[in-house]
Design a protein around this motif. Sequence first.
Motif, PDB file in Angstrom:
ATOM      1  N   ALA A  28       0.329  -0.996   0.214  1.00  0.00           N
ATOM      2  CA  ALA A  28      -0.472   0.201  -0.034  1.00  0.00           C
ATOM      3  C   ALA A  28       0.857   1.397  -0.424  1.00  0.00           C
ATOM      4  O   ALA A  28       0.373   2.365  -1.221  1.00  0.00           O
ATOM      5  CB  ALA A  28      -0.839  -0.779   1.134  1.00  0.00           C
ATOM      6  N   ALA A  29       1.961   0.957   0.810  1.00  0.00           N
ATOM      7  CA  ALA A  29       3.211   2.471   0.973  1.00  0.00           C
ATOM      8  C   ALA A  29       3.433   2.621  -0.526  1.00  0.00           C
ATOM      9  O   ALA A  29       4.262   3.833  -1.251  1.00  0.00           O
ATOM     10  CB  ALA A  29       3.771   2.023   1.934  1.00  0.00           C
ATOM     11  N   ILE A  30       4.130   1.235  -1.312  1.00  0.00           N
ATOM     12  CA  ILE A  30       4.486   1.493  -2.991  1.00  0.00           C
ATOM     13  C   ILE A  30       3.267   1.994  -3.371  1.00  0.00           C
ATOM     14  O   ILE A  30       4.486   2.816  -4.099  1.00  0.00           O
ATOM     15  CB  ILE A  30       5.146  -0.192  -2.585  1.00  0.00           C
ATOM     16  N   VAL A  31       2.444   2.068  -3.584  1.00  0.00           N
ATOM     17  CA  VAL A  31       1.479   2.539  -4.498  1.00  0.00           C
ATOM     18  C   VAL A  31       1.234   3.409  -3.670  1.00  0.00           C
ATOM     19  O   VAL A  31       1.391   4.421  -5.059  1.00  0.00           O
ATOM     20  CB  VAL A  31      -0.086   1.168  -4.526  1.00  0.00           C
ATOM     21  N   ALA A  32       1.262   3.583  -3.040  1.00  0.00           N
ATOM     22  CA  ALA A  32       1.377   5.252  -2.389  1.00  0.00           C
ATOM     23  C   ALA A  32       2.213   6.334  -3.667  1.00  0.00           C
ATOM     24  O   ALA A  32       1.759   7.322  -3.702  1.00  0.00           O
ATOM     25  CB  ALA A  32       0.862   5.787  -0.814  1.00  0.00           C
ATOM     26  N   LYS A  33       3.212   5.484  -2.951  1.00  0.00           N
ATOM     27  CA  LYS A  33       4.593   6.324  -3.702  1.00  0.00           C
ATOM     28  C   LYS A  33       4.675   6.578  -5.469  1.00  0.00           C
ATOM     29  O   LYS A  33       4.674   8.010  -5.389  1.00  0.00           O
ATOM     30  CB  LYS A  33       5.787   5.257  -3.327  1.00  0.00           C
ATOM     31  N   GLN A  34       4.438   5.821  -6.130  1.00  0.00           N
ATOM     32  CA  GLN A  34       4.353   5.588  -7.111  1.00  0.00           C
ATOM     33  C   GLN A  34       3.027   6.473  -7.411  1.00  0.00           C
ATOM     34  O   GLN A  34       3.247   7.179  -9.203  1.00  0.00           O
ATOM     35  CB  GLN A  34       4.191   4.115  -7.662  1.00  0.00           C
ATOM     36  N   HIS A  35       2.043   6.656  -7.085  1.00  0.00           N
ATOM     37  CA  HIS A  35       1.015   7.493  -7.109  1.00  0.00           C
ATOM     38  C   HIS A  35       1.033   8.612  -7.055  1.00  0.00           C
ATOM     39  O   HIS A  35       0.401   9.849  -7.355  1.00  0.00           O
ATOM     40  CB  HIS A  35      -0.932   7.108  -6.837  1.00  0.00           C
ATOM     41  N   SER A  43       3.244   9.132   4.722  1.00  0.00           N
ATOM     42  CA  SER A  43       3.528   8.886   6.443  1.00  0.00           C
ATOM     43  C   SER A  43       2.444   7.801   7.087  1.00  0.00           C
ATOM     44  O   SER A  43       2.714   7.932   8.494  1.00  0.00           O
ATOM     45  CB  SER A  43       3.608   9.775   7.082  1.00  0.00           C
ATOM     46  N   LYS A  44       1.621   8.456   7.228  1.00  0.00           N
ATOM     47  CA  LYS A  44      -0.033   7.386   7.638  1.00  0.00           C
ATOM     48  C   LYS A  44       0.912   5.995   7.265  1.00  0.00           C
ATOM     49  O   LYS A  44       0.534   5.085   8.299  1.00  0.00           O
ATOM     50  CB  LYS A  44      -0.933   7.419   6.957  1.00  0.00           C
ATOM     51  N   LEU A  45       0.752   5.143   5.907  1.00  0.00           N
ATOM     52  CA  LEU A  45       0.719   4.304   5.470  1.00  0.00           C
ATOM     53  C   LEU A  45       2.943   3.572   6.705  1.00  0.00           C
ATOM     54  O   LEU A  45       2.025   2.554   7.068  1.00  0.00           O
ATOM     55  CB  LEU A  45       1.624   4.190   4.141  1.00  0.00           C
ATOM     56  N   LEU A  46       3.504   4.662   6.426  1.00  0.00           N
ATOM     57  CA  LEU A  46       4.695   3.810   6.940  1.00  0.00           C
ATOM     58  C   LEU A  46       4.747   3.818   8.452  1.00  0.00           C
ATOM     59  O   LEU A  46       5.196   3.023   9.417  1.00  0.00           O
ATOM     60  CB  LEU A  46       6.082   5.169   7.206  1.00  0.00           C
ATOM     61  N   LYS A  47       3.725   4.637   8.828  1.00  0.00           N
ATOM     62  CA  LYS A  47       3.451   4.973  10.421  1.00  0.00           C
ATOM     63  C   LYS A  47       2.563   3.189  10.873  1.00  0.00           C
ATOM     64  O   LYS A  47       3.419   2.841  11.940  1.00  0.00           O
ATOM     65  CB  LYS A  47       2.855   5.986  11.269  1.00  0.00           C
ATOM     66  N   GLU A  48       1.545   3.285  10.222  1.00  0.00           N
ATOM     67  CA  GLU A  48       1.091   2.015  10.683  1.00  0.00           C
ATOM     68  C   GLU A  48       2.065   0.658   9.817  1.00  0.00           C
ATOM     69  O   GLU A  48       2.283  -0.492  11.185  1.00  0.00           O
ATOM     70  CB  GLU A  48       0.204   1.715   8.989  1.00  0.00           C
ATOM     71  N   THR A  86      13.420   2.180  10.416  1.00  0.00           N
ATOM     72  CA  THR A  86      12.077   2.556  10.281  1.00  0.00           C
ATOM     73  C   THR A  86      11.004   3.842  10.509  1.00  0.00           C
ATOM     74  O   THR A  86      10.841   4.686  10.087  1.00  0.00           O
ATOM     75  CB  THR A  86      11.000   1.522  10.069  1.00  0.00           C
ATOM     76  N   ILE A  87      11.430   4.441  12.086  1.00  0.00           N
ATOM     77  CA  ILE A  87      11.238   4.656  12.955  1.00  0.00           C
ATOM     78  C   ILE A  87      12.148   6.350  12.216  1.00  0.00           C
ATOM     79  O   ILE A  87      11.171   7.103  12.483  1.00  0.00           O
ATOM     80  CB  ILE A  87      11.645   4.599  14.198  1.00  0.00           C
ATOM     81  N   THR A  88      13.714   6.060  12.337  1.00  0.00           N
ATOM     82  CA  THR A  88      13.653   7.892  11.553  1.00  0.00           C
ATOM     83  C   THR A  88      13.231   7.623  10.337  1.00  0.00           C
ATOM     84  O   THR A  88      13.073   9.003  10.081  1.00  0.00           O
ATOM     85  CB  THR A  88      15.755   7.090  11.481  1.00  0.00           C
ATOM     86  N   TYR A  89      13.462   7.052   9.341  1.00  0.00           N
ATOM     87  CA  TYR A  89      13.512   7.049   7.956  1.00  0.00           C
ATOM     88  C   TYR A  89      11.973   7.470   8.220  1.00  0.00           C
ATOM     89  O   TYR A  89      11.296   8.932   7.501  1.00  0.00           O
ATOM     90  CB  TYR A  89      12.464   5.637   7.109  1.00  0.00           C
ATOM     91  N   CYS A  90      11.058   7.072   9.197  1.00  0.00           N
ATOM     92  CA  CYS A  90       9.456   7.727   8.675  1.00  0.00           C
ATOM     93  C   CYS A  90       9.417   8.529   9.050  1.00  0.00           C
ATOM     94  O   CYS A  90       8.880  10.219   8.484  1.00  0.00           O
ATOM     95  CB  CYS A  90       9.053   7.243  10.280  1.00  0.00           C
ATOM     96  N   GLU A 103      13.746   6.006  -1.929  1.00  0.00           N
ATOM     97  CA  GLU A 103      14.757   5.253  -0.940  1.00  0.00           C
ATOM     98  C   GLU A 103      14.047   3.930   0.409  1.00  0.00           C
ATOM     99  O   GLU A 103      14.804   3.022   0.708  1.00  0.00           O
ATOM    100  CB  GLU A 103      15.493   5.862  -0.168  1.00  0.00           C
ATOM    101  N   ILE A 104      13.538   4.895   1.411  1.00  0.00           N
ATOM    102  CA  ILE A 104      13.032   3.606   2.501  1.00  0.00           C
ATOM    103  C   ILE A 104      12.090   2.449   1.697  1.00  0.00           C
ATOM    104  O   ILE A 104      12.558   1.043   2.520  1.00  0.00           O
ATOM    105  CB  ILE A 104      11.706   4.759   3.371  1.00  0.00           C
TER     106      ILE A 104
END
Length: 133
Positions: A28-35, A43-48, A86-90, A103-104
């Motif tokens: 879901a995060a990859i698709v969100a980024k692609q779109h 960031s919501k998806l990364l937190k999830e 993950t936390i740092t990247y987020c 990249e993340i």
Amino acid sequence: MIEWEEKYSIGISIIDEEHKELIRIMNAAIVAKQHNSNIEDISKLLKELTVYALNHFSTEESYMVEFNYPEFQYHKEEHHDFSSKTITYCSRVIEGDYHIASEILEYLKQWLVNHIQITDKKYVECFKKNGLK
Ligand SMILES: [Fe+2]
């Protein structure tokens, strides 16, 4: 995107289900980024993903403790590396460092498939011997 494949199955249903859910959130995060979704959605998806990963790691770690798994320390360190990255990247994405998101996601994706296929597969024998299926 990560397509679920048989090679990702470790043959213990509770763990496979959690790995599938991790992959679902990651996709879901990859698709969100692609779109080119907005930064809030990503960031919501990364937190999830972070929250789900932390819960999943503690599922695995509590079995390791319960079953006296000899490689517990090493395994736990790998989990810890992933969580802290993950936390740092987020937080960088949340602070507006948008371009870092691809990249993340690439890093997290690689980490996850390698970890499942190499590190997780090592505890299967021990977990099965202790009754997990
Ligand atoms: Fe693990």
